[in-house]
Design a protein around this motif. Structure first.
Motif, PDB file in Angstrom:
ATOM      1  N   ARG A   1       1.117   4.010  -3.073  1.00 59.59           N
ATOM      2  CA  ARG A   1       0.893   5.443  -2.825  1.00 59.59           C
ATOM      3  C   ARG A   1       2.081   6.267  -3.309  1.00 59.59           C
ATOM      4  NH1 ARG A   1      -1.440   3.650   2.021  1.00 59.59           N
ATOM      5  NH2 ARG A   1       0.462   4.064   3.190  1.00 59.59           N
ATOM      6  N   ARG A   2       3.289   5.748  -3.057  1.00 56.16           N
ATOM      7  CA  ARG A   2       4.490   6.457  -3.515  1.00 56.16           C
ATOM      8  C   ARG A   2       4.542   6.526  -5.046  1.00 56.16           C
ATOM      9  NH1 ARG A   2       9.174   3.497  -1.766  1.00 56.16           N
ATOM     10  NH2 ARG A   2       9.749   3.033  -3.882  1.00 56.16           N
TER      11      ARG A   2
ATOM     12  N   ASP B   1      -5.088   9.945  -7.826  1.00 60.70           N
ATOM     13  CA  ASP B   1      -5.830   8.767  -7.388  1.00 60.70           C
ATOM     14  C   ASP B   1      -5.486   7.636  -8.357  1.00 60.70           C
ATOM     15  OD1 ASP B   1      -7.496   8.800  -9.686  1.00 60.70           O
ATOM     16  OD2 ASP B   1      -9.063   9.912  -8.667  1.00 60.70           O
ATOM     17  N   GLU B   2      -5.885   6.427  -8.003  1.00 63.15           N
ATOM     18  CA  GLU B   2      -5.454   5.264  -8.781  1.00 63.15           C
ATOM     19  C   GLU B   2      -5.877   5.339 -10.246  1.00 63.15           C
ATOM     20  OE1 GLU B   2      -4.926   1.250  -7.025  1.00 63.15           O
ATOM     21  OE2 GLU B   2      -6.754   0.849  -8.185  1.00 63.15           O
TER      22      GLU B   2
ATOM     23  N   GLU C   1       0.832  -1.213   0.000  1.00 63.22           N
ATOM     24  CA  GLU C   1       0.000   0.000   0.000  1.00 63.22           C
ATOM     25  C   GLU C   1       0.863   1.258   0.000  1.00 63.22           C
ATOM     26  OE1 GLU C   1      -2.505  -0.797   3.381  1.00 63.22           O
ATOM     27  OE2 GLU C   1      -4.096  -1.639   2.117  1.00 63.22           O
ATOM     28  N   ARG C   2       1.930   1.254   0.806  1.00 66.37           N
ATOM     29  CA  ARG C   2       2.832   2.419   0.829  1.00 66.37           C
ATOM     30  C   ARG C   2       3.544   2.591  -0.510  1.00 66.37           C
ATOM     31  NH1 ARG C   2       6.761   1.399   4.790  1.00 66.37           N
ATOM     32  NH2 ARG C   2       5.789  -0.521   5.452  1.00 66.37           N
TER      33      ARG C   2
END
Length: 196
Positions: free
Chosen positions: A134-135, A141-142, A130-131
Motif C-alpha cells: 500500500r505504501r 490501485d494495483e 500488505e502495508r
C-alpha cells in the motif's frame, strides 16, 4: 543465485548504507533471499573490491561515520548478465513439512503447536507485506501502479512474498485442523500414531 546479485538488485533503488540495505532485506528482499546483516556487509566489501559498487564515507554529526554504496556501470552490467542466465527451479526444504509427513506415527501435539506458530508468523508477515505494498502504490490501485510506476520489480517480488505467506498461513491452519480432528481416531490400516 549468489548473494551478490540480490545485493546489486537491492541497490537499484539508489544509494544505500549497509544498515539501510539490511532493513531493505528484512522487508522486501527477505521473501526471496535471506541474509544476515554481517553477510551483507561482507558482500558489500567484496562488491566494492570487484568494482560492482562504489562506496563513499559520510561523516555524521552525532553518530559514527557511515559508508553509502551505489551501483557502478559494471554492477549494472553484472545484473544484466545475471538476468540473461537461466533461472533454476525453486524447491521447498522445510523441517515442519517433514514433521507433518511423519505425523501418523509421531506425537501430533507438538506438530500442531508448530503449525499454529507458523500460521501466526505467516499472518504477521502478510500484514507487513500488505502495508508495504500500500505504501509503494500510494493512492493508486494495483493495476494503475503496475502500469505507471518507474520500477515495479520490488512491488512484484513483495506481491509474491505476500501470496507465499498467505498460502503458508492457509496450509498450516488446514493441516493443524486435520491433525487435531484425527488425533483421537487413527485411521484403520495406517501406522499406529503415538498419543501425546
Amino acid at each position: 543465485m549468489a548473494l551478490r546479485h540480490a545485493v546489486l538488485a537491492a541497490l537499484l533503488d539508489g544509494e544505500s548504507s549497509g544498515y539501510q540495505l539490511a532493513k531493505a532485506f528484512d522487508l522486501g528482499v527477505a521473501n526471496f533471499w535471506h541474509a544476515l546483516p554481517q553477510q551483507l556487509y561482507l558482500e558489500l566489501a567484496k562488491l566494492e573490491k570487484a568494482g560492482l559498487v562504489e562506496g563513499r564515507r559520510v561523516v555524521q554529526r552525532t553518530r559514527p561515520p557511515k559508508r553509502l554504496f551505489t551501483l557502478t556501470d559494471e554492477g549494472l552490467r553484472e545484473l544484466a548478465r545475471f538476468a540473461e542466465t537461466a533461472a533454476r527451479p525453486s524447491f521447498i526444504r522445510d523441517d515442519l513439512m517433514v514433521k507433518v509427513q511423519a505425523a501418523d506415527s509421531a506425537p501430533v501435539g507438538p506438530v500442531v503447536e508448530q503449525l499454529d506458530e507458523r500460521a501466526a508468523m505467516a499472518a504477521a508477515k502478510t500484514d507487513i507485506f500488505e502495508r508495504f505494498l500500500r505504501r509503494l502504490r500510494g493512492d493508486l490501485d494495483e493495476e494503475a501502479y503496475l502500469a505507471t510506476a518507474d520500477r515495479v520489480g520490488p512491488y512484484l517480488t513483495c506481491l509474491r512474498g505476500l501470496r507465499f505467506e498467505q498460502e503458508t498461513a492457509d496450509w498450516c491452519a488446514r493441516t493443524a485442523a486435520v491433525l487435531r480432528a484425527r488425533q483421537s481416531r487413527p485411521a484403520e490400516g495406517s501406522p499406529r500414531r503415538r498419543d501425546d
